[in-house]
Scaffold this motif. Sequence first.
Motif, PDB file in Angstrom:
ATOM      1  N   ALA A  15       8.060  -0.135   1.464  1.00  0.00           N
ATOM      2  CA  ALA A  15       7.275  -2.071   0.789  1.00  0.00           C
ATOM      3  C   ALA A  15       6.008  -1.770   1.609  1.00  0.00           C
ATOM      4  O   ALA A  15       4.878  -2.147   1.489  1.00  0.00           O
ATOM      5  N   ARG A  17       4.810   0.946   3.174  1.00  0.00           N
ATOM      6  CA  ARG A  17       3.319   1.994   1.947  1.00  0.00           C
ATOM      7  C   ARG A  17       2.534   1.201   1.448  1.00  0.00           C
ATOM      8  O   ARG A  17       1.546   1.265   1.129  1.00  0.00           O
ATOM      9  N   GLY A  18       3.028   0.249   0.485  1.00  0.00           N
ATOM     10  CA  GLY A  18       2.749  -0.452  -0.562  1.00  0.00           C
ATOM     11  C   GLY A  18       1.637  -1.458   0.339  1.00  0.00           C
ATOM     12  O   GLY A  18      -0.056  -1.325  -0.691  1.00  0.00           O
ATOM     13  N   MET A  19       1.938  -2.050   1.170  1.00  0.00           N
ATOM     14  CA  MET A  19       1.180  -3.299   1.395  1.00  0.00           C
ATOM     15  C   MET A  19      -0.211  -2.425   1.894  1.00  0.00           C
ATOM     16  O   MET A  19      -1.509  -2.946   2.658  1.00  0.00           O
ATOM     17  N   ALA A  21      -1.469   0.098   1.952  1.00  0.00           N
ATOM     18  CA  ALA A  21      -2.395   0.680   0.335  1.00  0.00           C
ATOM     19  C   ALA A  21      -2.924  -0.480  -0.644  1.00  0.00           C
ATOM     20  O   ALA A  21      -4.654   0.033  -0.345  1.00  0.00           O
ATOM     21  N   ALA A  22      -2.233  -1.540  -0.511  1.00  0.00           N
ATOM     22  CA  ALA A  22      -2.999  -2.217  -0.892  1.00  0.00           C
ATOM     23  C   ALA A  22      -4.304  -3.139  -0.200  1.00  0.00           C
ATOM     24  O   ALA A  22      -5.457  -3.676  -0.640  1.00  0.00           O
ATOM     25  N   HIS A  23      -4.375  -3.259   1.511  1.00  0.00           N
ATOM     26  CA  HIS A  23      -5.094  -4.166   2.027  1.00  0.00           C
ATOM     27  C   HIS A  23      -5.493  -3.360   3.145  1.00  0.00           C
ATOM     28  O   HIS A  23      -4.707  -3.367   4.406  1.00  0.00           O
ATOM     29  N   GLU A  57       8.638 -12.491   1.708  1.00  0.00           N
ATOM     30  CA  GLU A  57       7.501 -12.617   1.871  1.00  0.00           C
ATOM     31  C   GLU A  57       6.337 -13.083   0.921  1.00  0.00           C
ATOM     32  O   GLU A  57       7.046 -13.924  -0.395  1.00  0.00           O
ATOM     33  N   PRO A  58       5.410 -13.623   1.228  1.00  0.00           N
ATOM     34  CA  PRO A  58       4.826 -13.285   2.112  1.00  0.00           C
ATOM     35  C   PRO A  58       4.254 -12.916   3.327  1.00  0.00           C
ATOM     36  O   PRO A  58       3.886 -12.584   4.184  1.00  0.00           O
ATOM     37  N   ASN A 292       4.639 -18.932  -4.121  1.00  0.00           N
ATOM     38  CA  ASN A 292       5.762 -18.380  -3.012  1.00  0.00           C
ATOM     39  C   ASN A 292       4.897 -18.238  -1.660  1.00  0.00           C
ATOM     40  O   ASN A 292       4.036 -17.162  -1.237  1.00  0.00           O
ATOM     41  N   PRO A 324      -3.618 -11.847   3.036  1.00  0.00           N
ATOM     42  CA  PRO A 324      -3.727 -11.067   2.154  1.00  0.00           C
ATOM     43  C   PRO A 324      -3.343 -12.350   1.632  1.00  0.00           C
ATOM     44  O   PRO A 324      -2.942 -12.202   0.109  1.00  0.00           O
ATOM     45  N   ARG A 327      -6.458 -17.396   2.005  1.00  0.00           N
ATOM     46  CA  ARG A 327      -7.375 -16.564   1.765  1.00  0.00           C
ATOM     47  C   ARG A 327      -8.172 -17.896   1.141  1.00  0.00           C
ATOM     48  O   ARG A 327      -8.914 -18.921   0.114  1.00  0.00           O
ATOM     49  N   GLY A 329     -12.630 -19.944   2.647  1.00  0.00           N
ATOM     50  CA  GLY A 329     -13.728 -20.172   2.991  1.00  0.00           C
ATOM     51  C   GLY A 329     -15.231 -18.977   4.062  1.00  0.00           C
ATOM     52  O   GLY A 329     -15.134 -18.929   4.812  1.00  0.00           O
ATOM     53  N   ARG A 330     -14.029 -17.874   3.500  1.00  0.00           N
ATOM     54  CA  ARG A 330     -14.937 -16.766   3.986  1.00  0.00           C
ATOM     55  C   ARG A 330     -14.467 -15.294   3.088  1.00  0.00           C
ATOM     56  O   ARG A 330     -13.335 -15.086   2.816  1.00  0.00           O
TER      57      ARG A 330
END
Lengths: 330, 330
Positions: A15, A17-19, A21-23, A57-58, A292, A324, A327, A329-330
Amino acid sequence: MKKLINSPDSVIADALRGMAAAHPSLAVDLENRVVSRAGGVMAGKVGLVSGGGSGHEPLHGGYVGYGMLDAAAPGEVYTSPVPDQILAATKAADHGSGVLHIVKNYTGDVLNFRMAAELAEDEDIRVVSVVTNDDAAVEDSTYTAGRRGVGGTVFVEKLAGAAAEEGADLDTVAALATRVNEATRSFAIALHAGTVPAAGKPGFDLAENEVELGVGIHGEPGRERGTMQPVHDLVGYALDVIHADRPIAGDQLVMLNGQGGTPLIELYGAFAEAVAWIEGHGGTVARSLVGNYITSLDQQGFSITVMSLDDELLRLWDAPVSTPALRWGR
Amino acid sequence: MKKLINSPDSVIADALRGMAAAHPSLAVDLENRVVSRAGGVMAGKVGLVSGGGSGHEPLHGGYVGYGMLDAAAPGEVYTSPVPDQILAATKAADHGSGVLHIVKNYTGDVLNFRMAAELAEDEDIRVVSVVTNDDAAVEDSTYTAGRRGVGGTVFVEKLAGAAAEEGADLDTVAALATRVNEATRSFAIALHAGTVPAAGKPGFDLAENEVELGVGIHGEPGRERGTMQPVHDLVGYALDVIHADRPIAGDQLVMLNGQGGTPLIELYGAFAEAVAWIEGHGGTVARSLVGNYITSLDQQGFSITVMSLDDELLRLWDAPVSTPALRWGR
């Protein structure tokens, strides 16, 4: 129970490793298991660290970023992170102005964060800890002395994070986090238990007409085993408990949270009931989250977290955030 | 199967009440069942409308807002919206420069959107329709002639929405939507079927060691019933199918999507495998989404959607978007 994993032993590593790569906004230290902001040191800013067992998660890695956390320490599934790991997160979050530890009230978490704080002080990082305990369901529980820290932790991370981003000092940020925790109450109801990968079967059994009223985020028992009811009644039960503990009045921040396995269409329906209940009791839902945000693997059910808003808290809630999972306001 | 609902008949109405309360940026017409932007007419902007059966949340109502859709028409669970409803959505989305219908390829949806388009033309609203059909699993299916429209629809809505926000005209936006659909492929694998509230039991049965390879978003059969494997192998199977259909090369936009009942920790692990597969085949994951974006109620499983990026598509992907479910840049 089938799980989308390689093996129970590799769930957290995979997980992370995935985070990573995703962010691209996150720096993920796979060795120490620390998720922090990729931006490096922000001179003068108070650092915010949270952490705890994985499976929610998150929470917490998904809340690392502008306006929220500086670093998170994810333990094994439903297992506290170790002190050295929390120390590494604390160092990653240290910008020279001290670090706030946001700790959900579970015995293992409290103990390991305390040890990490002592290790950090040895390295001349000042740490203040705030323990969240917003769950109105039970006074003591399987894994806690005192109330459990649950959904209110998301509010503490957002609001304290906004204050830190504005330049507030450590004592001010810690006082705000304490105030948010005290103004917040949560209650959760489970329909079907989640499955820990290493266990391979649901953490507890509920019959087809049963629900667990006041369940914890690891499937800990609540107040009572109840009968399945329409969502109108389940939401009413949850809000009755919260209201009896801390009256709901005035402008409210409300999170209608899914436990991981309940579809969004049902969460919206539950939220409609929560709004009707609160308005029927003279309150107003001024801000909300539906989705979630603090989960229990694939558990089916929901939780409601309610906080009374004042002008300062409303302003901090509306302040920009870029993580992630949260989010605006920017 | 327990559902967090009042009754199967009220699921959509209750969810729409919740959406209306949760998102002040949306105007929710409870009578016509149309979700549109609260802002009113934006003179000169091409309007974007999508819709389809409910149960796939956040699709489509969660994608109404700046940079994406102008209006959505949610039908009953897994049931097409009716023509009058789509017409009402089309009117809500009409800013005087024509309206694009984004239609997932299902026979009922295609038929009802076509009738709605004719009704709109009678009221002097020019409509162009783009039918998405990105599912690489099967050529024809239970509810379609031709391929099914699935996860690629999210990409079409985002990218065409960005072009419309920039002021592109209807033919340009429609051509872009077509190009995006053609550059996109998806594949889904289910571990456990979702439950339609009115049915009260899972839509299909899978044994403890079985998965459905190439499942549709309503639980339609895929290519074959397979054996449960580590996520590395399941993701590899999905990408092998996509790659054989349309080679994956160069910069990719990748969505690792949950079907509603699979926890985020598992989706991140699956995404890590997707990145490794794509990099191992010489591609690059330039942008990504990981989470629940097009679901099948509480179904457990995942889908992968892959699109080849060029400079224009990358720019449109990065353009600001502000909807309940997708938000960045403002």
